[in-house]
Design a protein around this motif. Structure first.
Motif, PDB file in Angstrom:
ATOM      1  N   ALA A   1      -5.717  -0.393  -4.007  1.00 46.52           N
ATOM      2  CA  ALA A   1      -4.291  -0.311  -3.692  1.00 46.52           C
ATOM      3  C   ALA A   1      -3.857   1.069  -3.234  1.00 46.52           C
ATOM      4  CB  ALA A   1      -3.458  -0.717  -4.912  1.00 46.52           C
ATOM      5  N   LEU A   2      -4.519   2.099  -3.732  1.00 47.96           N
ATOM      6  CA  LEU A   2      -4.050   3.464  -3.505  1.00 47.96           C
ATOM      7  C   LEU A   2      -5.016   4.345  -2.737  1.00 47.96           C
ATOM      8  CD1 LEU A   2      -2.758   4.076  -7.139  1.00 47.96           C
ATOM      9  CD2 LEU A   2      -1.417   3.270  -5.180  1.00 47.96           C
ATOM     10  N   LYS A   3      -6.288   4.014  -2.741  1.00 48.10           N
ATOM     11  CA  LYS A   3      -7.300   4.928  -2.225  1.00 48.10           C
ATOM     12  C   LYS A   3      -8.135   4.354  -1.092  1.00 48.10           C
ATOM     13  CE  LYS A   3      -6.069   7.823  -5.418  1.00 48.10           C
ATOM     14  NZ  LYS A   3      -5.256   8.994  -5.050  1.00 48.10           N
ATOM     15  N   ASP A   4      -7.743   3.211  -0.553  1.00 49.13           N
ATOM     16  CA  ASP A   4      -8.426   2.691   0.628  1.00 49.13           C
ATOM     17  C   ASP A   4      -8.005   3.564   1.814  1.00 49.13           C
ATOM     18  OD1 ASP A   4      -9.299   1.263   2.883  1.00 49.13           O
ATOM     19  OD2 ASP A   4      -9.130  -0.657   1.827  1.00 49.13           O
ATOM     20  N   SER A   5      -8.949   4.289   2.380  1.00 50.38           N
ATOM     21  CA  SER A   5      -8.615   5.288   3.397  1.00 50.38           C
ATOM     22  C   SER A   5      -8.069   4.679   4.680  1.00 50.38           C
ATOM     23  CB  SER A   5      -9.852   6.137   3.718  1.00 50.38           C
ATOM     24  OG  SER A   5     -10.891   5.326   4.238  1.00 50.38           O
ATOM     25  N   ARG A   6      -8.159   3.370   4.819  1.00 50.94           N
ATOM     26  CA  ARG A   6      -7.621   2.710   6.013  1.00 50.94           C
ATOM     27  C   ARG A   6      -6.110   2.528   5.958  1.00 50.94           C
ATOM     28  NH1 ARG A   6     -11.352  -2.483   5.378  1.00 50.94           N
ATOM     29  NH2 ARG A   6     -10.623  -2.135   3.258  1.00 50.94           N
ATOM     30  N   PHE A   7      -5.520   2.700   4.765  1.00 53.92           N
ATOM     31  CA  PHE A   7      -4.102   2.413   4.576  1.00 53.92           C
ATOM     32  C   PHE A   7      -3.448   3.512   3.739  1.00 53.92           C
ATOM     33  CE2 PHE A   7      -6.501  -1.581   4.608  1.00 53.92           C
ATOM     34  CZ  PHE A   7      -5.929  -2.228   5.701  1.00 53.92           C
ATOM     35  N   PRO A   8      -2.139   3.669   3.866  1.00 52.11           N
ATOM     36  CA  PRO A   8      -1.431   4.571   2.952  1.00 52.11           C
ATOM     37  C   PRO A   8      -1.358   3.966   1.562  1.00 52.11           C
ATOM     38  CG  PRO A   8       0.144   3.415   4.344  1.00 52.11           C
ATOM     39  CD  PRO A   8      -1.226   3.067   4.869  1.00 52.11           C
ATOM     40  N   PRO A   9      -1.157   4.763   0.528  1.00 46.49           N
ATOM     41  CA  PRO A   9      -1.040   4.212  -0.832  1.00 46.49           C
ATOM     42  C   PRO A   9       0.122   3.226  -0.935  1.00 46.49           C
ATOM     43  CG  PRO A   9      -1.336   6.592  -0.899  1.00 46.49           C
ATOM     44  CD  PRO A   9      -1.092   6.241   0.538  1.00 46.49           C
ATOM     45  N   MET A  10      -0.058   2.211  -1.749  1.00 39.63           N
ATOM     46  CA  MET A  10       0.986   1.216  -1.946  1.00 39.63           C
ATOM     47  C   MET A  10       2.204   1.818  -2.627  1.00 39.63           C
ATOM     48  SD  MET A  10      -0.661  -2.367  -3.086  1.00 39.63           S
ATOM     49  CE  MET A  10      -1.982  -3.000  -2.073  1.00 39.63           C
ATOM     50  N   THR A  11       3.352   1.183  -2.391  1.00 42.18           N
ATOM     51  CA  THR A  11       4.599   1.633  -2.990  1.00 42.18           C
ATOM     52  C   THR A  11       5.235   0.490  -3.779  1.00 42.18           C
ATOM     53  OG1 THR A  11       5.932   0.969  -1.073  1.00 42.18           O
ATOM     54  CG2 THR A  11       4.956   3.185  -1.046  1.00 42.18           C
ATOM     55  N   ARG A  12       6.225   0.831  -4.594  1.00 41.59           N
ATOM     56  CA  ARG A  12       6.933  -0.174  -5.389  1.00 41.59           C
ATOM     57  C   ARG A  12       7.573  -1.250  -4.506  1.00 41.59           C
ATOM     58  NH1 ARG A  12      10.578   3.509  -9.496  1.00 41.59           N
ATOM     59  NH2 ARG A  12       8.905   4.808 -10.379  1.00 41.59           N
ATOM     60  N   ASP A  13       8.115  -0.818  -3.370  1.00 42.03           N
ATOM     61  CA  ASP A  13       8.835  -1.741  -2.504  1.00 42.03           C
ATOM     62  C   ASP A  13       7.939  -2.863  -1.983  1.00 42.03           C
ATOM     63  OD1 ASP A  13      11.084  -0.223  -2.846  1.00 42.03           O
ATOM     64  OD2 ASP A  13      10.850   0.894  -0.963  1.00 42.03           O
ATOM     65  N   GLU A  14       6.633  -2.625  -1.952  1.00 43.10           N
ATOM     66  CA  GLU A  14       5.715  -3.631  -1.418  1.00 43.10           C
ATOM     67  C   GLU A  14       5.331  -4.698  -2.441  1.00 43.10           C
ATOM     68  OE1 GLU A  14       2.813  -1.745   1.730  1.00 43.10           O
ATOM     69  OE2 GLU A  14       3.027  -0.358   0.045  1.00 43.10           O
ATOM     70  N   LEU A  15       5.526  -4.416  -3.712  1.00 42.19           N
ATOM     71  CA  LEU A  15       5.071  -5.331  -4.757  1.00 42.19           C
ATOM     72  C   LEU A  15       5.475  -6.790  -4.538  1.00 42.19           C
ATOM     73  CD1 LEU A  15       5.391  -3.416  -8.168  1.00 42.19           C
ATOM     74  CD2 LEU A  15       3.368  -4.612  -7.304  1.00 42.19           C
ATOM     75  N   PRO A  16       6.737  -7.108  -4.264  1.00 40.64           N
ATOM     76  CA  PRO A  16       7.138  -8.511  -4.156  1.00 40.64           C
ATOM     77  C   PRO A  16       6.462  -9.277  -3.022  1.00 40.64           C
ATOM     78  CG  PRO A  16       9.055  -7.096  -4.471  1.00 40.64           C
ATOM     79  CD  PRO A  16       7.898  -6.202  -4.169  1.00 40.64           C
ATOM     80  N   ARG A  17       5.862  -8.559  -2.074  1.00 42.99           N
ATOM     81  CA  ARG A  17       5.243  -9.226  -0.922  1.00 42.99           C
ATOM     82  C   ARG A  17       3.722  -9.260  -1.001  1.00 42.99           C
ATOM     83  NH1 ARG A  17       6.231  -6.337   3.905  1.00 42.99           N
ATOM     84  NH2 ARG A  17       6.648  -4.435   2.717  1.00 42.99           N
TER      85      ARG A  17
END
Length: 326
Positions: A189-205
């Motif tokens: 969720a946080l350390k996959d270098s292909r993506f930025p770290p996840m945020t709270r706003d993304e949780l519901p989706r």
């Protein structure tokens, strides 16, 4: 066609010997490659796309593990060290009942033949618990009730109605599930270098998938595997003579509509092979096939599941989004 069963210590050795890439700092730059691959090379050979550090609040198994990407996006790699697997805890399995009809227990060709599947909805719930606690700064969830047996595993996050890949990292070294899922929940969720770290706003989706890898077999023919049933892990030497590896989880080739050749060629490219791909070169690949048990759950299903069961994986607090870990 020659097949060699890979079990126990042999599988750990296989995973450990596939890569010697230098470890990357937590803030490392994105890896190279393309959809779905996990790629790695020999020691000191350069960039490692996903051999990342451990999530900040996760409890992890002792020793090093092989972190690899098994689904879409720029490539990845795994470390060269064996995993020191923790001893299983005394907690037994917790059987799921009354699952939401929308939950997706993806078979990926395993769990058949009358054998009871190990993967469960509670594992997805636990991953959501771990991520929620981390993002909101709450105390990490306590020990879950499902089995703590060791398995190679992947945690995959997708987002939105079109279920775009948001993170996917796992290990071919068998890790006890309690610590392994804690670690790879946050790593993916946080350390996959292909993506930025996840945020709270993304949780519901979000959608969370847990894949437990089983039935590793070395095969003598690079075509000796079934699309939609087997995941594959290839080992080959690139143009410079460096050993490289790459993997796709069982669902990738089927989802992409690829046949055997397209899948192999895609993996070679993700593993960094740049020369023309000939049939003779494909025959030189060392291929290991495997199966997986997979469970997928959306955030909405997670909330409904929590409210229905009330066991909360050892968390005796109200449910999200009601300040449930305060």
């Amino acid at each position: 066609m020659g097949r060699k069963r890979c079990v126990g210590a042999d599988c750990s050795k296989m995973a450990a010997g596939c890569c010697g890439v230098k470890k990357q700092k937590l803030s490392g730059s994105p890896g190279s490659g393309g959809p779905g691959g996990a790629a790695s090379g020999v020691a000191g050979s350069g960039h490692c796309g996903s051999d990342l550090g451990i999530g900040s609040s996760a409890a992890v198994a002792a020793g090093n593990v092989n972190r690899v990407n098994g689904l879409g996006g720029p490539g990845s790699s795994s470390s060269s060290s064996n995993s020191n697997t923790l001893s299983p805890s005394s907690g037994g399995s917790y059987n799921s009942t009354a699952l939401s009809p929308h939950l997706s227990p993806g078979s990926s060709g395993s769990g058949s033949g009358g054998r009871k599947m190990v993967v469960s909805a509670e594992m997805c719930c636990f991953c959501f618990d771990v991520l929620y606690c981390h993002l909101y700064g709450y105390q990490p969830p306590r020990t879950p009730r499902f089995t703590n047996d060791p398995y190679p595993l992947f945690v995959t996050w997708k987002i939105g109605r079109d279920k775009r890949l948001r993170g996917c990292i796992g290990t071919f070294s068998a890790m006890n599930l309690h610590s392994g899922l804690r670690e790879y929940t946050l790593t993916s969720a946080l350390k996959d270098s292909r993506f930025p770290p996840m945020t709270r706003d993304e949780l519901p989706r979000l959608f969370c998938s847990v894949s437990l890898l089983t039935n590793f077999e070395d095969v003598g023919d690079y075509l000796d595997w079934e699309v939609g049933v087997h995941g594959i892990r290839i080992e080959f030497f690139n143009e410079k003579g460096s050993k490289r590896t790459a993997t796709y989880l069982p669902e990738v080739a089927k989802e992409q509509g690829w046949d055997h050749i397209q899948t192999i060629d895609s993996l070679l490219r993700k593993g960094g092979y740049k020369a023309p791909i000939t049939n003779d070169f494909r025959k030189s690949i060392k291929l290991t096939r495997y199966r997986s048990e997979k469970m997928t759950m959306s955030y909405a299903e997670y909330i409904a599941h929590r409210q229905h069961h009330h066991y909360q994986n050892g968390i005796g607090h109200p449910l999200p989004p009601y300040n449930h870990y305060s």
